[in-house]
Design a protein around this motif. Structure first.
Motif, PDB file in Angstrom:
ATOM      1  N   LEU A 149       0.827  -1.206   0.000  1.00 18.23           N
ATOM      2  CA  LEU A 149       0.000   0.000   0.000  1.00 18.23           C
ATOM      3  C   LEU A 149       0.861   1.255   0.000  1.00 18.23           C
ATOM      4  N   TRP A 150       1.969   1.226   0.761  1.00 16.24           N
ATOM      5  CA  TRP A 150       2.876   2.369   0.782  1.00 16.24           C
ATOM      6  C   TRP A 150       3.403   2.665  -0.615  1.00 16.24           C
ATOM      7  N   ARG A 151       3.830   1.627  -1.322  1.00 14.52           N
ATOM      8  CA  ARG A 151       4.376   1.840  -2.668  1.00 14.52           C
ATOM      9  C   ARG A 151       3.313   2.419  -3.605  1.00 14.52           C
ATOM     10  N   GLN A 152       2.084   1.915  -3.493  1.00  7.03           N
ATOM     11  CA  GLN A 152       1.020   2.430  -4.345  1.00  7.03           C
ATOM     12  C   GLN A 152       0.762   3.913  -4.052  1.00  7.03           C
ATOM     13  N   LYS A 153       0.748   4.282  -2.781  1.00  5.33           N
ATOM     14  CA  LYS A 153       0.550   5.683  -2.413  1.00  5.33           C
ATOM     15  C   LYS A 153       1.695   6.547  -2.938  1.00  5.33           C
ATOM     16  N   VAL A 154       2.910   6.036  -2.822  1.00  5.19           N
ATOM     17  CA  VAL A 154       4.080   6.768  -3.298  1.00  5.19           C
ATOM     18  C   VAL A 154       3.981   7.006  -4.801  1.00  5.19           C
ATOM     19  N   MET A 155       3.657   5.969  -5.552  1.00  8.07           N
ATOM     20  CA  MET A 155       3.625   6.091  -7.013  1.00  8.07           C
ATOM     21  C   MET A 155       2.479   6.974  -7.497  1.00  8.07           C
ATOM     22  N   SER A 156       1.421   7.087  -6.704  1.00  4.13           N
ATOM     23  CA  SER A 156       0.300   7.935  -7.111  1.00  4.13           C
ATOM     24  C   SER A 156       0.698   9.405  -7.172  1.00  4.13           C
ATOM     25  N   LYS A 157       1.799   9.770  -6.510  1.00  2.61           N
ATOM     26  CA  LYS A 157       2.273  11.152  -6.507  1.00  2.61           C
ATOM     27  C   LYS A 157       3.485  11.359  -7.403  1.00  2.61           C
ATOM     28  N   MET A 158       3.891  10.310  -8.119  1.00  2.00           N
ATOM     29  CA  MET A 158       5.027  10.416  -9.030  1.00  2.00           C
ATOM     30  C   MET A 158       4.554  10.805 -10.428  1.00  2.00           C
ATOM     31  N   THR A 159       5.455  11.418 -11.193  1.00  2.00           N
ATOM     32  CA  THR A 159       5.205  11.753 -12.589  1.00  2.00           C
ATOM     33  C   THR A 159       6.018  10.806 -13.469  1.00  2.00           C
ATOM     34  N   PHE A 160       5.351  10.174 -14.433  1.00  7.79           N
ATOM     35  CA  PHE A 160       6.012   9.212 -15.308  1.00  7.79           C
ATOM     36  C   PHE A 160       6.046   9.767 -16.739  1.00  7.79           C
ATOM     37  N   PRO A 161       7.199  10.274 -17.177  1.00  9.60           N
ATOM     38  CA  PRO A 161       7.287  10.774 -18.548  1.00  9.60           C
ATOM     39  C   PRO A 161       7.095   9.643 -19.556  1.00  9.60           C
ATOM     40  N   VAL A 162       6.653   9.992 -20.744  1.00  7.68           N
ATOM     41  CA  VAL A 162       6.539   9.002 -21.813  1.00  7.68           C
ATOM     42  C   VAL A 162       7.935   8.466 -22.135  1.00  7.68           C
ATOM     43  N   GLY A 163       8.040   7.154 -22.218  1.00  7.15           N
ATOM     44  CA  GLY A 163       9.328   6.533 -22.523  1.00  7.15           C
ATOM     45  C   GLY A 163      10.357   6.679 -21.418  1.00  7.15           C
ATOM     46  N   ALA A 164       9.898   6.797 -20.187  1.00  4.86           N
ATOM     47  CA  ALA A 164      10.803   7.038 -19.057  1.00  4.86           C
ATOM     48  C   ALA A 164      11.823   5.916 -18.893  1.00  4.86           C
ATOM     49  N   GLN A 165      13.050   6.320 -18.594  1.00 10.93           N
ATOM     50  CA  GLN A 165      14.095   5.393 -18.177  1.00 10.93           C
ATOM     51  C   GLN A 165      14.118   5.417 -16.650  1.00 10.93           C
ATOM     52  N   ILE A 166      13.825   4.284 -16.038  1.00 11.28           N
ATOM     53  CA  ILE A 166      13.651   4.200 -14.583  1.00 11.28           C
ATOM     54  C   ILE A 166      14.632   3.177 -14.028  1.00 11.28           C
ATOM     55  N   ILE A 167      15.233   3.473 -12.888  1.00  8.35           N
ATOM     56  CA  ILE A 167      16.045   2.471 -12.195  1.00  8.35           C
ATOM     57  C   ILE A 167      15.568   2.363 -10.753  1.00  8.35           C
ATOM     58  N   ASP A 168      15.344   1.126 -10.323  1.00  7.25           N
ATOM     59  CA  ASP A 168      14.972   0.825  -8.944  1.00  7.25           C
ATOM     60  C   ASP A 168      16.170   0.193  -8.264  1.00  7.25           C
ATOM     61  N   LEU A 169      16.783   0.931  -7.346  1.00  6.55           N
ATOM     62  CA  LEU A 169      17.970   0.455  -6.644  1.00  6.55           C
ATOM     63  C   LEU A 169      17.574  -0.377  -5.431  1.00  6.55           C
ATOM     64  N   ALA A 170      18.456  -1.320  -5.067  1.00  7.83           N
ATOM     65  CA  ALA A 170      18.134  -2.273  -4.003  1.00  7.83           C
ATOM     66  C   ALA A 170      16.795  -2.921  -4.301  1.00  7.83           C
ATOM     67  N   THR A 171      16.628  -3.338  -5.547  1.00  5.05           N
ATOM     68  CA  THR A 171      15.327  -3.825  -6.015  1.00  5.05           C
ATOM     69  C   THR A 171      14.910  -5.125  -5.361  1.00  5.05           C
ATOM     70  N   GLY A 172      15.866  -5.856  -4.781  1.00  5.37           N
ATOM     71  CA  GLY A 172      15.517  -7.090  -4.069  1.00  5.37           C
ATOM     72  C   GLY A 172      14.855  -8.099  -4.974  1.00  5.37           C
ATOM     73  N   THR A 173      13.648  -8.500  -4.632  1.00  2.48           N
ATOM     74  CA  THR A 173      12.915  -9.486  -5.429  1.00  2.48           C
ATOM     75  C   THR A 173      11.992  -8.816  -6.450  1.00  2.48           C
ATOM     76  N   ALA A 174      12.287  -7.560  -6.773  1.00  2.00           N
ATOM     77  CA  ALA A 174      11.708  -6.849  -7.916  1.00  2.00           C
ATOM     78  C   ALA A 174      10.249  -6.412  -7.743  1.00  2.00           C
ATOM     79  N   ASP A 175       9.744  -6.381  -6.539  1.00  3.38           N
ATOM     80  CA  ASP A 175       8.352  -5.946  -6.346  1.00  3.38           C
ATOM     81  C   ASP A 175       8.120  -4.525  -6.868  1.00  3.38           C
ATOM     82  N   TRP A 176       9.027  -3.610  -6.501  1.00  3.54           N
ATOM     83  CA  TRP A 176       8.813  -2.224  -6.936  1.00  3.54           C
ATOM     84  C   TRP A 176       9.116  -2.072  -8.427  1.00  3.54           C
TER      85      TRP A 176
END
Length: 236
Positions: A35-62
């Motif tokens: 739920l925390w991640r969903q709330k966090v992402m609801s306030k993020m801006t995602f540009p078209v064709g965004a290059q995104i990196i998730d650090l310490a991704t662990g088992t890739a949930d985020w």
């Protein structure tokens, strides 16, 4: 600067707990981490064709959640130093609808093998506290972000409410390690380490000041569960 507890091989620790990691995350957080991640992402801006990196991704949930949230032309890189955590994550990516837009790589968040100004978005969830030198990791995040790019940090924090704080300390100090012993094949020591990193990590205001010192702007902070977790949004 807060360091990881001495004499702890963090990479080996996460390799060891990888098989039970997802199950334990759900138990320890009572499922609220999703739920925390969903709330966090609801306030993020995602540009078209965004290059995104998730650090310490662990088992890739985020990484998976970011792939779902971004458009079809975006790409998500998930980076972690634990080979075993990535192996669990890769299985989840392979059976998802986003296997063509997620790449998982092994690497060091304090020494990223990417050019300057590569990514539109950098995220790190519950991983900053495990870096031996968090400030160095934050400087690397600043370096690989494009000008105007977004940094999003979701991390455990310390409640400052005098009634809530003792209960928080009891839970993380005593109960959570016992969960590791009961539900994660006797891994009390490993989950005790995770408690130590949570309890000893810098408070949310200190982290905000470090972000500003490094050069980030528009630093915004939100807190969850009476201060048990905090999210920092910042712009390069």
């Amino acid at each position: 600067m807060t360091q990881s507890p001495k004499n702890t091989d963090v990479q080996a620790l996460f390799d060891k707990i990888a098989p039970e990691y997802d199950k334990m995350n759900n138990i320890i957080s009572f499922g609220t981490h999703k739920l925390w991640r969903q709330k966090v992402m609801s306030k993020m801006t995602f540009p078209v064709g965004a290059q995104i990196i998730d650090l310490a991704t662990g088992t890739a949930d985020w990484a998976l959640a970011l792939a779902e949230k971004s458009d079809a032309t975006a790409h998500v890189t998930g980076l972690d130093f634990s080979e075993e955590m990535l192996a669990v994550g890769q299985k989840k990516v392979d059976v998802s609808d986003y296997s063509d837009k997620i790449t998982l790589v092994q690497g060091d968040a304090m020494s990223l093998s990417f050019d300057d100004s590569t990514f539109d978005i950098v995220t790190i969830g519950f991983g900053l506290r495990n870096l031996p030198d968090p400030a160095r990791g934050l400087q690397e995040m600043f370096r690989v972000l494009k000008p105007g790019g977004q940094l999003v940090i979701l991390e455990t924090s310390q409640p400052d409410n005098p009634i809530v704080k003792p209960l928080w300390q009891l839970y993380f100090g005593k109960i959570m390690p016992m969960f590791g012993k009961v539900f994660a094949k006797g891994k009390y020591k490993e989950y005790k380490y995770l408690d130590e990193t949570t309890e000893n990590f810098m408070d949310y205001m200190t982290l905000g000041k470090i972000l500003l010192k490094i050069g980030f702007t528009k630093v915004k902070i939100s807190r969850f569960n009476l201060g048990a977790a905090a999210v920092h949004y910042a712009t390069k």
